[in-house]
Scaffold this active site. Sequence first.
Site, PDB file in Angstrom:
ATOM      1  N   THR A  29       0.825  -1.108  -0.060  1.00  0.00           N
ATOM      2  CA  THR A  29       0.091   0.132   0.029  1.00  0.00           C
ATOM      3  C   THR A  29       0.733   1.230  -0.137  1.00  0.00           C
ATOM      4  OG1 THR A  29      -1.609  -1.309   1.340  1.00  0.00           O
ATOM      5  CG2 THR A  29      -1.784   1.172   1.349  1.00  0.00           C
ATOM      6  N   GLU A  64      -3.746  -4.844  -2.573  1.00  0.00           N
ATOM      7  CA  GLU A  64      -4.463  -5.680  -1.910  1.00  0.00           C
ATOM      8  C   GLU A  64      -5.235  -5.518  -1.023  1.00  0.00           C
ATOM      9  OE1 GLU A  64      -4.135  -9.066  -2.850  1.00  0.00           O
ATOM     10  OE2 GLU A  64      -5.683  -9.256  -1.457  1.00  0.00           O
ATOM     11  N   LEU A 117      -5.930   3.500  -0.308  1.00  0.00           N
ATOM     12  CA  LEU A 117      -6.100   4.188   0.812  1.00  0.00           C
ATOM     13  C   LEU A 117      -7.487   4.562   1.217  1.00  0.00           C
ATOM     14  CD1 LEU A 117      -3.056   6.641   0.337  1.00  0.00           C
ATOM     15  CD2 LEU A 117      -2.954   4.576   1.563  1.00  0.00           C
ATOM     16  N   ASN A 124      -9.790   1.573   2.978  1.00  0.00           N
ATOM     17  CA  ASN A 124      -9.384   1.291   4.411  1.00  0.00           C
ATOM     18  C   ASN A 124      -9.773   2.535   5.222  1.00  0.00           C
ATOM     19  OD1 ASN A 124      -7.986  -1.284   4.050  1.00  0.00           O
ATOM     20  ND2 ASN A 124      -6.179  -0.436   4.446  1.00  0.00           N
ATOM     21  N   CYS A 171      -2.799  -1.660   9.321  1.00  0.00           N
ATOM     22  CA  CYS A 171      -2.919  -0.622   8.040  1.00  0.00           C
ATOM     23  C   CYS A 171      -3.855   0.242   8.339  1.00  0.00           C
ATOM     24  CB  CYS A 171      -3.598  -1.692   6.971  1.00  0.00           C
ATOM     25  SG  CYS A 171      -2.029  -2.500   6.373  1.00  0.00           S
ATOM     26  N   LYS A 202      -7.559  -8.788  15.678  1.00  0.00           N
ATOM     27  CA  LYS A 202      -8.920  -9.390  15.522  1.00  0.00           C
ATOM     28  C   LYS A 202      -8.762 -11.148  15.536  1.00  0.00           C
ATOM     29  CE  LYS A 202      -9.941  -9.791  10.884  1.00  0.00           C
ATOM     30  NZ  LYS A 202     -10.136  -9.879   9.564  1.00  0.00           N
ATOM     31  N   ARG A 253     -16.085  -6.624  22.956  1.00  0.00           N
ATOM     32  CA  ARG A 253     -16.426  -6.967  21.303  1.00  0.00           C
ATOM     33  C   ARG A 253     -17.792  -7.300  21.268  1.00  0.00           C
ATOM     34  NH1 ARG A 253     -12.521  -5.842  17.432  1.00  0.00           N
ATOM     35  NH2 ARG A 253     -10.509  -6.038  18.413  1.00  0.00           N
TER      36      ARG A 253
HETATM   37  P1  NAD Z   1       5.115  -7.676   6.778  1.00  0.00           P
HETATM   38  O1  NAD Z   1       6.084  -6.835   7.589  1.00  0.00           O
HETATM   39  O2  NAD Z   1       4.278  -8.695   7.159  1.00  0.00           O
HETATM   40  O3  NAD Z   1       5.970  -8.273   5.455  1.00  0.00           O
HETATM   41  C1  NAD Z   1       6.807  -7.205   4.571  1.00  0.00           C
HETATM   42  C2  NAD Z   1       8.150  -8.190   4.497  1.00  0.00           C
HETATM   43  O4  NAD Z   1       9.039  -7.501   3.465  1.00  0.00           O
HETATM   44  C3  NAD Z   1       8.968  -8.680   5.605  1.00  0.00           C
HETATM   45  O5  NAD Z   1       8.795  -9.862   5.916  1.00  0.00           O
HETATM   46  C4  NAD Z   1      10.148  -7.947   5.310  1.00  0.00           C
HETATM   47  O6  NAD Z   1      11.511  -8.563   5.893  1.00  0.00           O
HETATM   48  C5  NAD Z   1      10.149  -7.822   4.019  1.00  0.00           C
HETATM   49  N1  NAD Z   1      11.173  -6.811   3.375  1.00  0.00           N
HETATM   50  C6  NAD Z   1      11.427  -5.742   3.717  1.00  0.00           C
HETATM   51  N2  NAD Z   1      12.358  -5.008   3.012  1.00  0.00           N
HETATM   52  C7  NAD Z   1      12.700  -5.856   2.136  1.00  0.00           C
HETATM   53  C8  NAD Z   1      13.779  -5.750   1.249  1.00  0.00           C
HETATM   54  N3  NAD Z   1      14.374  -4.635   0.829  1.00  0.00           N
HETATM   55  N4  NAD Z   1      13.862  -7.003   0.434  1.00  0.00           N
HETATM   56  C9  NAD Z   1      13.269  -8.147   0.623  1.00  0.00           C
HETATM   57  N5  NAD Z   1      12.309  -8.403   1.698  1.00  0.00           N
HETATM   58  C10 NAD Z   1      11.930  -7.075   2.164  1.00  0.00           C
HETATM   59  O7  NAD Z   1       3.987  -6.522   5.988  1.00  0.00           O
HETATM   60  P2  NAD Z   1       2.735  -7.054   5.437  1.00  0.00           P
HETATM   61  O8  NAD Z   1       1.655  -6.693   6.423  1.00  0.00           O
HETATM   62  O9  NAD Z   1       2.719  -8.224   4.284  1.00  0.00           O
HETATM   63  O10 NAD Z   1       2.268  -5.663   4.560  1.00  0.00           O
HETATM   64  C11 NAD Z   1       3.046  -5.348   3.149  1.00  0.00           C
HETATM   65  C12 NAD Z   1       2.226  -4.299   2.427  1.00  0.00           C
HETATM   66  O11 NAD Z   1       1.038  -4.637   2.282  1.00  0.00           O
HETATM   67  C13 NAD Z   1       2.134  -3.011   3.409  1.00  0.00           C
HETATM   68  O12 NAD Z   1       2.430  -2.058   2.321  1.00  0.00           O
HETATM   69  C14 NAD Z   1       0.853  -3.140   3.848  1.00  0.00           C
HETATM   70  O13 NAD Z   1       0.154  -1.866   4.075  1.00  0.00           O
HETATM   71  C15 NAD Z   1       0.091  -3.648   2.741  1.00  0.00           C
HETATM   72  N6  NAD Z   1      -1.133  -4.638   3.150  1.00  0.00           N
HETATM   73  C16 NAD Z   1      -0.976  -5.150   4.110  1.00  0.00           C
HETATM   74  C17 NAD Z   1      -2.247  -6.073   4.369  1.00  0.00           C
HETATM   75  C18 NAD Z   1      -2.390  -7.026   5.608  1.00  0.00           C
HETATM   76  O14 NAD Z   1      -3.477  -7.525   5.980  1.00  0.00           O
HETATM   77  N7  NAD Z   1      -1.232  -7.032   6.585  1.00  0.00           N
HETATM   78  C19 NAD Z   1      -3.409  -6.116   3.537  1.00  0.00           C
HETATM   79  C20 NAD Z   1      -3.306  -5.385   2.442  1.00  0.00           C
HETATM   80  C21 NAD Z   1      -2.309  -4.540   2.205  1.00  0.00           C
HETATM   81  C1  UGA Z   2      -8.360  -4.346   6.729  1.00  0.00           C
HETATM   82  C2  UGA Z   2      -9.342  -4.282   5.730  1.00  0.00           C
HETATM   83  O1  UGA Z   2     -10.376  -4.904   5.924  1.00  0.00           O
HETATM   84  C3  UGA Z   2      -8.626  -5.102   4.295  1.00  0.00           C
HETATM   85  O2  UGA Z   2      -9.536  -4.970   3.100  1.00  0.00           O
HETATM   86  C4  UGA Z   2      -7.413  -4.497   3.881  1.00  0.00           C
HETATM   87  O3  UGA Z   2      -6.744  -5.244   2.860  1.00  0.00           O
HETATM   88  C5  UGA Z   2      -6.432  -4.491   5.124  1.00  0.00           C
HETATM   89  O4  UGA Z   2      -7.086  -3.823   6.309  1.00  0.00           O
HETATM   90  C6  UGA Z   2      -5.050  -3.896   4.997  1.00  0.00           C
HETATM   91  O5  UGA Z   2      -4.809  -2.961   4.056  1.00  0.00           O
HETATM   92  O6  UGA Z   2      -4.190  -4.158   5.800  1.00  0.00           O
HETATM   93  P1  UGA Z   2      -7.525  -6.154   8.441  1.00  0.00           P
HETATM   94  O7  UGA Z   2      -6.936  -5.068   9.355  1.00  0.00           O
HETATM   95  O8  UGA Z   2      -6.811  -7.273   8.284  1.00  0.00           O
HETATM   96  O9  UGA Z   2      -7.968  -5.922   7.100  1.00  0.00           O
HETATM   97  O10 UGA Z   2      -8.754  -6.699   9.274  1.00  0.00           O
HETATM   98  P2  UGA Z   2     -10.291  -6.081   9.438  1.00  0.00           P
HETATM   99  O11 UGA Z   2     -11.283  -7.199   9.281  1.00  0.00           O
HETATM  100  O12 UGA Z   2     -10.523  -5.029   8.521  1.00  0.00           O
HETATM  101  O13 UGA Z   2     -10.339  -5.405  10.915  1.00  0.00           O
HETATM  102  C7  UGA Z   2      -9.601  -4.267  11.332  1.00  0.00           C
HETATM  103  C8  UGA Z   2     -10.046  -3.940  12.700  1.00  0.00           C
HETATM  104  O14 UGA Z   2     -11.265  -3.454  12.791  1.00  0.00           O
HETATM  105  C9  UGA Z   2      -9.981  -5.091  13.654  1.00  0.00           C
HETATM  106  O15 UGA Z   2      -9.292  -4.736  14.776  1.00  0.00           O
HETATM  107  C10 UGA Z   2     -11.415  -5.575  13.777  1.00  0.00           C
HETATM  108  O16 UGA Z   2     -11.669  -6.196  15.083  1.00  0.00           O
HETATM  109  C11 UGA Z   2     -12.048  -4.072  13.629  1.00  0.00           C
HETATM  110  N1  UGA Z   2     -13.585  -4.198  13.413  1.00  0.00           N
HETATM  111  C12 UGA Z   2     -14.015  -4.729  12.220  1.00  0.00           C
HETATM  112  C13 UGA Z   2     -14.288  -3.552  14.209  1.00  0.00           C
HETATM  113  O17 UGA Z   2     -14.248  -3.118  15.317  1.00  0.00           O
HETATM  114  N2  UGA Z   2     -15.695  -3.546  13.975  1.00  0.00           N
HETATM  115  C14 UGA Z   2     -16.211  -4.046  12.801  1.00  0.00           C
HETATM  116  O18 UGA Z   2     -17.406  -4.029  12.402  1.00  0.00           O
HETATM  117  C15 UGA Z   2     -15.252  -4.747  11.888  1.00  0.00           C
END
Ligand code: NAD
Ligand code: UGA
Length: 453
Positions: free
Chosen positions: A131, A160, A220, A223, A275, A338, A432
């Site tokens: 992101t 994603e 952005l 979210n 996020c 969560k 919750r």
């Molecule tokens: P994360 O911290 O779990 O994973 C990121 C990985 O990238 C780490 O394992 C880190 O070691 C690796 N990394 C960093 N720099 C590197 C480099 N130079 N070369 C190789 N590897 C490297 O993060 P995440 O939760 O997977 O999130 C990644 C991105 O996706 C973020 O921008 C986040 O906003 C976005 N995103 C996250 C979620 C989610 O649910 N966690 C959902 C949608 C989007």
């Molecule tokens: C969220 C978005 O739902 C995803 O679409 C997005 O890809 C992701 O962020 C991201 O960019 O990282 P996530 O944070 O994994 O996903 O989980 P959610 O289900 O969205 O819950 C987020 C938080 O809101 C949790 O703490 C959950 O308990 C809380 N929540 C959710 C509430 O308090 N009330 C609700 O009705 C729903």
Amino acid sequence: MNFQKKILCIGAGYVGGPTMTVIADHCPQYKVTIVDINEEKIAAWQTDELPIYEPGLLDVVKRTRGKNLFFSTDIVKEIDEADIIFVSVNTPTKTFGEGKGKASDLQYLEKTAHAIVAASNSAKIIVEKSTLPVRTAEALEKILNSNEKGIHFEVVSNPEFLAEGTAIRDLENPDRVLVGSRETEEGFKARQTVVDIYKNWVPDERIIRSNVWSSELSKLVANAFLAQRISSINSISALCEKTGADVTEISRAIGADSRIGNKFLNASIGFGGSCFKKDILNLVYISETLGLTEVAEYWENVIKMNEYQEKRFVKRMLVTMFNTLANKKIVLFGFAFKADTGDTRETPAYYVAKMLLEEHANVFITDPKALKNAKIDLAEFGDKVNYIEDPYEAAKEADAIAIMTEWNLYKTLDYKKIYDSMRKPAHLFDGRNILNLSQIEEIGFDSHAIGIQ
Ligand code: NAD
Ligand code: UGA
């Protein structure tokens, strides 16, 4: 085996891991490799103790690993061989310098871009899976295409939308996939290549094509809108606690309006996760730098409301428990942000634990999957915090239980047994709204839930 294309993902985290595993599962014609600088993580991906907990993930990994899904730390070699590179590195909030506390820290992304330039000997499509702030593709293109080897890189945005705990379900059956590109001949071609990956299992009408800036900004905004709904209903929960209206009844009543919809209306202790806060702060920062003060303030309030909700919860505990928590045993049921994840990034439970510790409470934490992360997060408090896996054990002699995570487990416990083992009066705070309060009160608990007087 001769693969049609080689797909690489840089970053083996919560997004890179599950996303690429599902792509590998649906596209046996592609070789999918995931690399990371973290050797421990890459080693774990090759065992049955995966580095993240996600329901259903291990099954898909087992189906694909060694066939067309590979993990490696040889980043240079894998970049060189790849046709398409998904960049899925972390983009946390900056903790220093200009934009501290709001802007995205893009150092990992930039390092990755330089690594791609250094290791590449042929043209590649670079996919923004992380992101990112709107217009990052422009910076990325500049770094990538200023190479002296004459190689052209086309940048595509493919944010994603998976949520943790339901990642596999979300990836298998996404509401939509978004692919944004430059609207040039090469841009359209790269966009189609990325679309073609998803077309292996996602119906075409769910694949949205857009320009690259809309794609970056949509992530952005998605979210921000989701978090805004939670803050909106949480603001109403405060009103309910003062008036006798019940927030769960309000959610049902307003959610039945198809224009509003019934999802994301569960009032809670507050939203957590890596996020929501980070992406809204990013939106706020972008708006501020563009001189859009009112826009920035509007979105910043979503975060302020979330912090208010966490504070309000602890205040309610304090007032209910006769204005002192000192030396009282308080057990947090759940620490993950969560249910169905071990992830504790930005979990409200962390902030609640901290506030309780400031009140000199004896904090005990139980969680089926997040205790390891909880210990790391709260390491600075040493043995002031206790971690116990079994909720029944944790609750013994406690003055209060506070439900922090909506784990199914906590809906099905024997609360009579728990009540009998606690000190009296036994308090229960449901952060919750997962328990039936009248049944809980019948047992003898003094119980409180969010948005219910
Ligand atoms: P994360 O911290 O779990 O994973 C990121 C990985 O990238 C780490 O394992 C880190 O070691 C690796 N990394 C960093 N720099 C590197 C480099 N130079 N070369 C190789 N590897 C490297 O993060 P995440 O939760 O997977 O999130 C990644 C991105 O996706 C973020 O921008 C986040 O906003 C976005 N995103 C996250 C979620 C989610 O649910 N966690 C959902 C949608 C989007
Ligand atoms: C969220 C978005 O739902 C995803 O679409 C997005 O890809 C992701 O962020 C991201 O960019 O990282 P996530 O944070 O994994 O996903 O989980 P959610 O289900 O969205 O819950 C987020 C938080 O809101 C949790 O703490 C959950 O308990 C809380 N929540 C959710 C509430 O308090 N009330 C609700 O009705 C729903």
